[in-house]
Scaffold this active site. Structure first.
Site, PDB file in Angstrom:
ATOM      1  N   GLY A  25       2.579  -2.799   8.267  1.00 34.31           N
ATOM      2  CA  GLY A  25       2.881  -3.050   9.671  1.00 34.31           C
ATOM      3  C   GLY A  25       4.361  -3.350   9.859  1.00 34.31           C
ATOM      4  CD  GLU A  55      -4.263  -8.946   2.852  1.00 32.36           C
ATOM      5  OE1 GLU A  55      -3.383  -8.602   3.639  1.00 32.36           O
ATOM      6  OE2 GLU A  55      -4.097  -9.007   1.622  1.00 32.36           O
ATOM      7  CB  THR A  99      -0.924  -0.005   1.233  1.00 28.12           C
ATOM      8  OG1 THR A  99      -1.739  -1.171   1.191  1.00 28.12           O
ATOM      9  CG2 THR A  99      -1.800   1.219   1.291  1.00 28.12           C
TER      10      THR A  99
HETATM   11  C1  LIG Z   1      -8.098 -20.317  19.318  1.00 28.82           C
HETATM   12  C2  LIG Z   1      -7.378 -19.280  20.103  1.00 28.82           C
HETATM   13  C3  LIG Z   1      -7.075 -18.062  19.478  1.00 28.82           C
HETATM   14  C4  LIG Z   1      -6.560 -17.055  20.289  1.00 28.82           C
HETATM   15  C5  LIG Z   1      -6.664 -15.730  19.706  1.00 28.82           C
HETATM   16  C6  LIG Z   1      -7.754 -14.939  20.184  1.00 28.82           C
HETATM   17  C7  LIG Z   1      -7.495 -13.539  20.166  1.00 28.82           C
HETATM   18  C8  LIG Z   1      -8.658 -12.759  20.003  1.00 28.82           C
HETATM   19  C9  LIG Z   1      -8.472 -11.653  19.054  1.00 28.82           C
HETATM   20  C10 LIG Z   1      -8.224 -12.038  17.601  1.00 28.82           C
HETATM   21  C11 LIG Z   1      -8.104 -10.981  16.604  1.00 28.82           C
HETATM   22  C12 LIG Z   1      -8.792  -9.756  16.899  1.00 28.82           C
HETATM   23  C13 LIG Z   1      -8.737  -8.768  15.815  1.00 28.82           C
HETATM   24  C14 LIG Z   1      -7.545  -7.846  16.024  1.00 28.82           C
HETATM   25  C15 LIG Z   1      -6.671  -7.718  14.821  1.00 28.82           C
HETATM   26  C16 LIG Z   1      -5.761  -6.484  14.912  1.00 28.82           C
HETATM   27  C17 LIG Z   1      -4.833  -6.392  13.739  1.00 28.82           C
HETATM   28  C18 LIG Z   1      -5.069  -5.195  12.842  1.00 28.82           C
HETATM   29  C19 LIG Z   1      -5.151  -5.577  11.400  1.00 28.82           C
HETATM   30  C20 LIG Z   1      -3.884  -6.196  10.872  1.00 28.82           C
HETATM   31  C21 LIG Z   1      -3.888  -6.238   9.354  1.00 28.82           C
HETATM   32  C22 LIG Z   1      -2.674  -6.792   8.810  1.00 28.82           C
HETATM   33  C23 LIG Z   1      -2.741  -7.239   7.404  1.00 28.82           C
HETATM   34  C24 LIG Z   1      -2.978  -6.150   6.428  1.00 28.82           C
HETATM   35  C25 LIG Z   1      -2.062  -6.306   5.270  1.00 28.82           C
HETATM   36  C26 LIG Z   1      -2.518  -5.536   4.092  1.00 28.82           C
HETATM   37  O1  LIG Z   1      -3.461  -4.793   4.122  1.00 28.82           O
HETATM   38  S1  LIG Z   1      -1.591  -5.858   2.703  1.00 28.82           S
HETATM   39  C27 LIG Z   1      -2.348  -4.928   1.444  1.00 28.82           C
HETATM   40  C28 LIG Z   1      -3.691  -5.490   1.089  1.00 28.82           C
HETATM   41  N1  LIG Z   1      -4.167  -4.845  -0.084  1.00 28.82           N
HETATM   42  C29 LIG Z   1      -5.169  -5.350  -0.802  1.00 28.82           C
HETATM   43  O2  LIG Z   1      -5.792  -6.317  -0.459  1.00 28.82           O
HETATM   44  C30 LIG Z   1      -5.453  -4.645  -2.094  1.00 28.82           C
HETATM   45  C31 LIG Z   1      -6.855  -4.916  -2.571  1.00 28.82           C
HETATM   46  N2  LIG Z   1      -6.937  -4.793  -4.013  1.00 28.82           N
HETATM   47  C32 LIG Z   1      -6.799  -5.878  -4.840  1.00 28.82           C
HETATM   48  O3  LIG Z   1      -6.605  -6.991  -4.430  1.00 28.82           O
HETATM   49  C33 LIG Z   1      -6.943  -5.630  -6.303  1.00 28.82           C
HETATM   50  O4  LIG Z   1      -6.560  -4.331  -6.635  1.00 28.82           O
HETATM   51  C34 LIG Z   1      -8.408  -5.870  -6.797  1.00 28.82           C
HETATM   52  C35 LIG Z   1      -9.378  -5.022  -6.020  1.00 28.82           C
HETATM   53  C36 LIG Z   1      -8.729  -7.341  -6.654  1.00 28.82           C
HETATM   54  C37 LIG Z   1      -8.492  -5.486  -8.239  1.00 28.82           C
HETATM   55  O5  LIG Z   1      -7.434  -6.103  -8.900  1.00 28.82           O
HETATM   56  P1  LIG Z   1      -7.294  -5.872 -10.481  1.00 28.82           P
HETATM   57  O6  LIG Z   1      -5.968  -6.359 -10.869  1.00 28.82           O
HETATM   58  O7  LIG Z   1      -7.649  -4.470 -10.807  1.00 28.82           O
HETATM   59  O8  LIG Z   1      -8.352  -6.913 -11.051  1.00 28.82           O
HETATM   60  P2  LIG Z   1      -9.809  -6.581 -11.642  1.00 28.82           P
HETATM   61  O9  LIG Z   1      -9.639  -5.764 -12.875  1.00 28.82           O
HETATM   62  O10 LIG Z   1     -10.731  -6.094 -10.593  1.00 28.82           O
HETATM   63  O11 LIG Z   1     -10.252  -8.071 -12.059  1.00 28.82           O
HETATM   64  C38 LIG Z   1      -9.624  -8.702 -13.170  1.00 28.82           C
HETATM   65  C39 LIG Z   1      -9.711 -10.205 -12.958  1.00 28.82           C
HETATM   66  O12 LIG Z   1      -8.771 -10.584 -11.947  1.00 28.82           O
HETATM   67  C40 LIG Z   1      -9.415 -11.404 -10.956  1.00 28.82           C
HETATM   68  N3  LIG Z   1      -8.711 -11.214  -9.713  1.00 28.82           N
HETATM   69  C41 LIG Z   1      -8.513 -10.093  -9.018  1.00 28.82           C
HETATM   70  N4  LIG Z   1      -7.803 -10.321  -7.924  1.00 28.82           N
HETATM   71  C42 LIG Z   1      -7.551 -11.657  -7.902  1.00 28.82           C
HETATM   72  C43 LIG Z   1      -6.857 -12.520  -7.010  1.00 28.82           C
HETATM   73  N5  LIG Z   1      -6.301 -12.072  -5.886  1.00 28.82           N
HETATM   74  N6  LIG Z   1      -6.767 -13.824  -7.341  1.00 28.82           N
HETATM   75  C44 LIG Z   1      -7.355 -14.275  -8.462  1.00 28.82           C
HETATM   76  N7  LIG Z   1      -8.033 -13.532  -9.346  1.00 28.82           N
HETATM   77  C45 LIG Z   1      -8.115 -12.228  -9.061  1.00 28.82           C
HETATM   78  C46 LIG Z   1     -10.824 -10.873 -10.969  1.00 28.82           C
HETATM   79  O13 LIG Z   1     -11.689 -11.829 -10.365  1.00 28.82           O
HETATM   80  C47 LIG Z   1     -11.078 -10.655 -12.439  1.00 28.82           C
HETATM   81  O14 LIG Z   1     -11.347 -11.893 -12.980  1.00 28.82           O
HETATM   82  P3  LIG Z   1     -12.370 -11.966 -14.338  1.00 28.82           P
HETATM   83  O15 LIG Z   1     -13.708 -11.438 -13.833  1.00 28.82           O
HETATM   84  O16 LIG Z   1     -11.755 -11.014 -15.333  1.00 28.82           O
HETATM   85  O17 LIG Z   1     -12.359 -13.413 -14.682  1.00 28.82           O
HETATM   86  C1  LIG Z   2      -4.462  -1.647  10.537  1.00 30.17           C
HETATM   87  C2  LIG Z   2      -4.008  -1.658   9.105  1.00 30.17           C
HETATM   88  C3  LIG Z   2      -2.893  -2.425   8.756  1.00 30.17           C
HETATM   89  C4  LIG Z   2      -2.435  -2.429   7.434  1.00 30.17           C
HETATM   90  N1  LIG Z   2      -1.314  -3.154   7.127  1.00 30.17           N
HETATM   91  C5  LIG Z   2      -0.841  -3.122   5.851  1.00 30.17           C
HETATM   92  C6  LIG Z   2       0.353  -3.837   5.519  1.00 30.17           C
HETATM   93  O1  LIG Z   2       0.977  -4.464   6.357  1.00 30.17           O
HETATM   94  N2  LIG Z   2       0.807  -3.775   4.226  1.00 30.17           N
HETATM   95  C7  LIG Z   2       0.140  -3.060   3.254  1.00 30.17           C
HETATM   96  O2  LIG Z   2       0.596  -3.048   2.114  1.00 30.17           O
HETATM   97  N3  LIG Z   2      -1.018  -2.381   3.546  1.00 30.17           N
HETATM   98  C8  LIG Z   2      -1.509  -2.395   4.812  1.00 30.17           C
HETATM   99  N4  LIG Z   2      -2.660  -1.709   5.117  1.00 30.17           N
HETATM  100  C9  LIG Z   2      -3.313  -0.906   4.079  1.00 30.17           C
HETATM  101  C10 LIG Z   2      -4.602  -1.555   3.606  1.00 30.17           C
HETATM  102  O3  LIG Z   2      -4.328  -2.706   2.865  1.00 30.17           O
HETATM  103  C11 LIG Z   2      -5.384  -0.538   2.777  1.00 30.17           C
HETATM  104  O4  LIG Z   2      -5.751   0.514   3.622  1.00 30.17           O
HETATM  105  C12 LIG Z   2      -6.625  -1.205   2.190  1.00 30.17           C
HETATM  106  O5  LIG Z   2      -6.237  -2.061   1.138  1.00 30.17           O
HETATM  107  C13 LIG Z   2      -7.653  -0.189   1.685  1.00 30.17           C
HETATM  108  O6  LIG Z   2      -7.082   0.596   0.657  1.00 30.17           O
HETATM  109  P1  LIG Z   2      -7.174   2.201   0.752  1.00 30.17           P
HETATM  110  O7  LIG Z   2      -6.660   2.592   2.059  1.00 30.17           O
HETATM  111  O8  LIG Z   2      -6.565   2.714  -0.498  1.00 30.17           O
HETATM  112  O9  LIG Z   2      -8.715   2.518   0.747  1.00 30.17           O
HETATM  113  P2  LIG Z   2      -9.564   3.117  -0.486  1.00 30.17           P
HETATM  114  O10 LIG Z   2      -9.683   2.133  -1.571  1.00 30.17           O
HETATM  115  O11 LIG Z   2      -9.058   4.480  -0.804  1.00 30.17           O
HETATM  116  O12 LIG Z   2     -11.002   3.172   0.216  1.00 30.17           O
HETATM  117  C14 LIG Z   2     -11.691   4.385   0.408  1.00 30.17           C
HETATM  118  C15 LIG Z   2     -13.116   4.192  -0.095  1.00 30.17           C
HETATM  119  O13 LIG Z   2     -13.083   4.047  -1.520  1.00 30.17           O
HETATM  120  C16 LIG Z   2     -13.947   2.984  -1.894  1.00 30.17           C
HETATM  121  N5  LIG Z   2     -13.512   2.363  -3.149  1.00 30.17           N
HETATM  122  C17 LIG Z   2     -12.237   2.197  -3.579  1.00 30.17           C
HETATM  123  N6  LIG Z   2     -12.216   1.540  -4.749  1.00 30.17           N
HETATM  124  C18 LIG Z   2     -13.515   1.277  -5.072  1.00 30.17           C
HETATM  125  C19 LIG Z   2     -14.170   0.600  -6.135  1.00 30.17           C
HETATM  126  N7  LIG Z   2     -13.479   0.057  -7.152  1.00 30.17           N
HETATM  127  N8  LIG Z   2     -15.523   0.500  -6.107  1.00 30.17           N
HETATM  128  C20 LIG Z   2     -16.233   1.026  -5.087  1.00 30.17           C
HETATM  129  N9  LIG Z   2     -15.681   1.686  -4.034  1.00 30.17           N
HETATM  130  C21 LIG Z   2     -14.342   1.798  -4.037  1.00 30.17           C
HETATM  131  C22 LIG Z   2     -13.805   2.009  -0.741  1.00 30.17           C
HETATM  132  O14 LIG Z   2     -14.924   1.110  -0.708  1.00 30.17           O
HETATM  133  C23 LIG Z   2     -13.780   2.930   0.469  1.00 30.17           C
HETATM  134  O15 LIG Z   2     -15.120   3.210   0.853  1.00 30.17           O
HETATM  135  C24 LIG Z   2      -3.129  -1.678   6.437  1.00 30.17           C
HETATM  136  C25 LIG Z   2      -4.260  -0.929   6.789  1.00 30.17           C
HETATM  137  C26 LIG Z   2      -4.705  -0.916   8.108  1.00 30.17           C
HETATM  138  C27 LIG Z   2      -5.915  -0.112   8.458  1.00 30.17           C
END
Ligand SMILES: CCCCCCCCCCCCCCCCCCCCCCCCCC(=O)SCCNC(=O)CCNC(=O)[C@H](O)C(C)(C)COP(=O)(O)OP(=O)(O)OC[C@H]1O[C@@H](n2cnc3c(N)ncnc32)[C@H](O)[C@@H]1OP(=O)(O)O
Ligand SMILES: Cc1cc2nc3c(=O)[nH]c(=O)nc-3n(C[C@H](O)[C@H](O)[C@H](O)COP(=O)(O)OP(=O)(O)OC[C@H]3O[C@@H](n4cnc5c(N)ncnc54)[C@H](O)[C@@H]3O)c2cc1C
Length: 572
Positions: free
Chosen positions: A92, A335, A53
């Site tokens: 993170g 995520e 990000t």
């Molecule tokens: C038991 C005991 C237990 C004990 C415990 C108990 C404890 C109790 C407590 C437990 C826990 C308590 C909670 C506390 C937690 C605290 C922590 C805080 C949080 C920590 C967070 C840390 C992690 C955070 C890390 C992060 O945040 S890391 C960054 C994450 N960032 C994202 O996730 C970006 C999202 N955006 C995209 O993923 C892409 O941008 C996009 C939107 C897909 C478009 O992707 P694009 O390439 O534009 O594709 P399209 O054009 O839309 O689609 C084109 C074609 O591709 C296809 N296709 C798109 N994708 C994919 C894909 N994957 N794979 C396959 N196909 C795909 C699509 O289906 C389409 O197929 P078709 O229809 O054509 O056939």
């Molecule tokens: C606690 C925490 C930990 C994180 N840890 C990591 C990490 O370790 N590594 C990392 O790389 N990232 C990390 N991130 C970043 C996180 O992955 C991004 O914040 C997340 O993917 C959302 O993207 P954004 O912030 O650009 O939100 P945006 O996409 O800008 O979202 C803003 C608004 O725009 C809307 N929007 C955006 N695109 C569209 C669309 N196509 N259609 C409709 N609405 C749309 C959304 O729904 C939302 O309402 C973390 C974030 C948090 C909060």
């Protein structure tokens, strides 16, 4: 180790090393590269961040601005942050902890851009932890919660890394700069699919924690008079308290079972992908995106219901619920932002619907889309029968998917471009995708309670919980089921009365059901949820430790209050 680092005076965040950085090496590195980095990561001989990000882009991965330009003369990639908005932002551990990062950057070679790929970059010296030359690092500042974690920023000023630092399991760049295509461009996203899947268990655990706290406290807390003159009852005797907590408790079990399915699916589909069979990737992406979005959203709302159900003490950090809410709220954004993820699921459903219209038999989690009767069969249904309840959820989802898809087709027939038609139907699409995931969770819950190897008495309790979860969903979304007459008003009334009966039936087992999560007090970190129930004594002890109580008269009295009072008195 991780927990120790996590709590070491704050500011140290190693969570992402485990849940994102190390899995990225496991999933995206070649065998050669794993030999170089995987053991170092597993032994915490290096600490890593997952740097994808940026300040300007998180959701739209294809819009990331960081560049990795291949220089064949030195066989290196040049990592660069060309703009302010290309600054890596949020990862993170990036601010102060990590000395390595997997950096997602637009790959350029021979003047052509091949899209986002992952690169291993050392960001701090292993000797003195100072940033490496060309790397600027820092923490992004206080957040809603998880302030013990140094979510950071990073800028790269033409930082050179060896060609071999491109994670090349899927795509490759040869020494001369030739780009070798991966089997699917989406394999670069595979670790996000994996991590979304793990969020389903995090949601289940978070909701399990919150319901453990709230149910136990609701047995300790006595309040008001149910009958004049009688002793104050446990607040869990109030039906409204049961209506708040038991659906969340049922959802915790439902999500726990859904995460079992997710883990099993991820294993089998990625196993086939290892053998070159990519056919399951689309379903895996749609399921993980939808489940992550659905379970984290329900969990965040559910934790706040539990917090409110604990009254004033729920609002205190002594309860552990505000922190839990803050963490769960992060899961809704991190995520993959929930709306965007649910739209990804909707995209898959629309595609599958079109295929079923063209006569293709659907399989997997969308099989029901082709099997469900379009015309509703109204009638007196047995609303306590799990099969009836599952069928109702599948009918609702199929109807909503069909409606959204037909609306989109209608918009395009009026001459709208596909993208415009998509956008103008996206609220319908989101609701249809949510209904689809909801029907999957209900079906999976029902199948699990019917097949899981447990004592029959336990099965009976789990079955009641599954009925409660399903009946709650039907009564909360009654309009969706009534719309085409599939359920009648009488069915909905029957569902409501069965739900009331289920609340009463679950009540005697409520404490056992939360104890079964086996969450130690040290994990719960909640005075209200203590296993021994000694809430009030420990609440008083907890409060006495408040920093404000270090002195009887706080220094602010002398600085602010005393002169203020004095000047006001002088005016009398
Ligand atoms: C038991 C005991 C237990 C004990 C415990 C108990 C404890 C109790 C407590 C437990 C826990 C308590 C909670 C506390 C937690 C605290 C922590 C805080 C949080 C920590 C967070 C840390 C992690 C955070 C890390 C992060 O945040 S890391 C960054 C994450 N960032 C994202 O996730 C970006 C999202 N955006 C995209 O993923 C892409 O941008 C996009 C939107 C897909 C478009 O992707 P694009 O390439 O534009 O594709 P399209 O054009 O839309 O689609 C084109 C074609 O591709 C296809 N296709 C798109 N994708 C994919 C894909 N994957 N794979 C396959 N196909 C795909 C699509 O289906 C389409 O197929 P078709 O229809 O054509 O056939
Ligand atoms: C606690 C925490 C930990 C994180 N840890 C990591 C990490 O370790 N590594 C990392 O790389 N990232 C990390 N991130 C970043 C996180 O992955 C991004 O914040 C997340 O993917 C959302 O993207 P954004 O912030 O650009 O939100 P945006 O996409 O800008 O979202 C803003 C608004 O725009 C809307 N929007 C955006 N695109 C569209 C669309 N196509 N259609 C409709 N609405 C749309 C959304 O729904 C939302 O309402 C973390 C974030 C948090 C909060």
């Amino acid at each position: 180790m991780a927990a120790a680092l996590q709590t070491l005076g704050g500011g140290i965040g190693i969570t992402l090393h485990w849940i994102a950085f190390t899995p990225t090496i496991e999933q995206q590195a070649t065998e050669e590269q794993k030999k170089k980095w995987l053991k170092l990561a597993q032994d915490v001989a290096i600490v890593g961040a997952y740097a994808q990000t940026e300040m300007g882009h998180g959701t739209f991965v294809r819009g990331l601005e960081t560049t990795a330009t291949y220089d064949p003369s030195t066989q290196e990639f040049v990592i660069n942050s060309p703009t302010l908005t290309s600054t890596k932002w949020w990862p993170g551990g990036l601010g102060k902890t990590a000395n390595h990062a997997t950096v997602m950057a637009q790959l350029y070679t021979r003047g052509k851009c091949y899209g986002p790929h992952n690169f291993m970059v050392q960001i701090r010296s292993l000797e003195n932890h100072q940033p490496c030359p060309g790397v600027t690092l820092g923490d992004i500042g206080p957040k809603m919660e998880s302030n013990g974690n140094d979510n950071g920023f990073a800028r790269f000023d033409h930082v050179r890394i060896p060609r071999e630092n491109m994670l090349m399991k899927f795509a490759r760049v040869e020494a001369d700069g030739t780009y070798v295509q991966p089997p699917s461009s989406k394999l670069a996203y595979s670790n996000m699919v994996y991590l979304r899947g793990t969020f389903v268990m995090s949601a289940a655990q978070a909701l399990a924690s919150a319901t453990t706290i709230a149910v136990r406290y609701s047995c300790v807390r006595r309040q008001s008079e149910m009958k004049p003159g009688e002793p104050e009852p446990q607040i869990l005797e109030y039906q409204t308290q049961q209506y708040k907590l038991f659906p969340q408790l049922a959802a915790a079990y439902a999500f726990w079972f859904a995460s079992w399915f997710m883990t099993q699916q991820h294993g089998s589909i990625t196993g086939s992908m290892e053998k070159g069979d990519m056919s399951g990737l689309a379903e895996l992406h749609a399921l993980s995106a939808g489940l992550k979005s659905y379970t984290t959203a329900v969990t965040a709302r559910g934790i706040d219901v539990c917090r409110m159900a604990c009254g004033g003490h729920g609002y205190s950090h002594a309860s552990g619920l505000p922190a839990l809410f803050g963490g769960a709220a992060a899961l809704c954004t991190a995520e993959g932002e929930n709306t965007v993820m649910m739209l990804q699921t909707a995209r898959y459903l629309v595609k599958c619907f079109a295929q079923s219209q063209a006569g293709k038999r659907l399989t997997g989690t969308v099989a029901y889309l082709s099997a469900v009767q379009p015309s509703p069969v109204a009638g007196n249904r047995n609303m306590s029968d799990l099969g009836t309840l599952v069928a109702a959820f599948q009918h609702r989802a199929a109807r909503m998917v069909r409606h959204a898809a037909m609306q989109m087709q209608g918009e395009m027939q009026k001459g709208k471009a596909r993208e415009d038609a998509w956008n103008s139907c996206s609220v319908l699409l989101i609701k249809a995708a949510e209904a689809h995931v909801h029907s999957f969770v209900v079906r999976n819950f029902a199948e699990t309670v019917q097949t899981v190897e447990v004592d029959e008495s336990v099965r009976a309790v789990l079955t009641s919980l599954c009925q409660l979860y399903s009946l709650y969903g039907i009564t909360e979304h009654a309009g969706d089921f009534l719309k085409d007459g599939y359920l009648t008003g009488r069915d909905i009334d029957a569902a409501s009365s069965h739900l009331s009966a289920m609340l009463a039936r679950v009540r005697p087992d409520a404490v056992a059901l939360v104890d079964a999560f086996d969450l130690h007090d040290k994990i719960l970190r909640s005075v209200l949820g203590r296993y021994d129930g000694r809430v009030y004594e420990h609440l008083y002890e907890w409060a006495k430790k408040s920093p404000l109580n270090k002195s009887e008269v706080h220094e602010s009295y002398y600085k602010y209050l005393q002169p203020f009072l004095k000047s006001n008195r002088a005016k009398l």
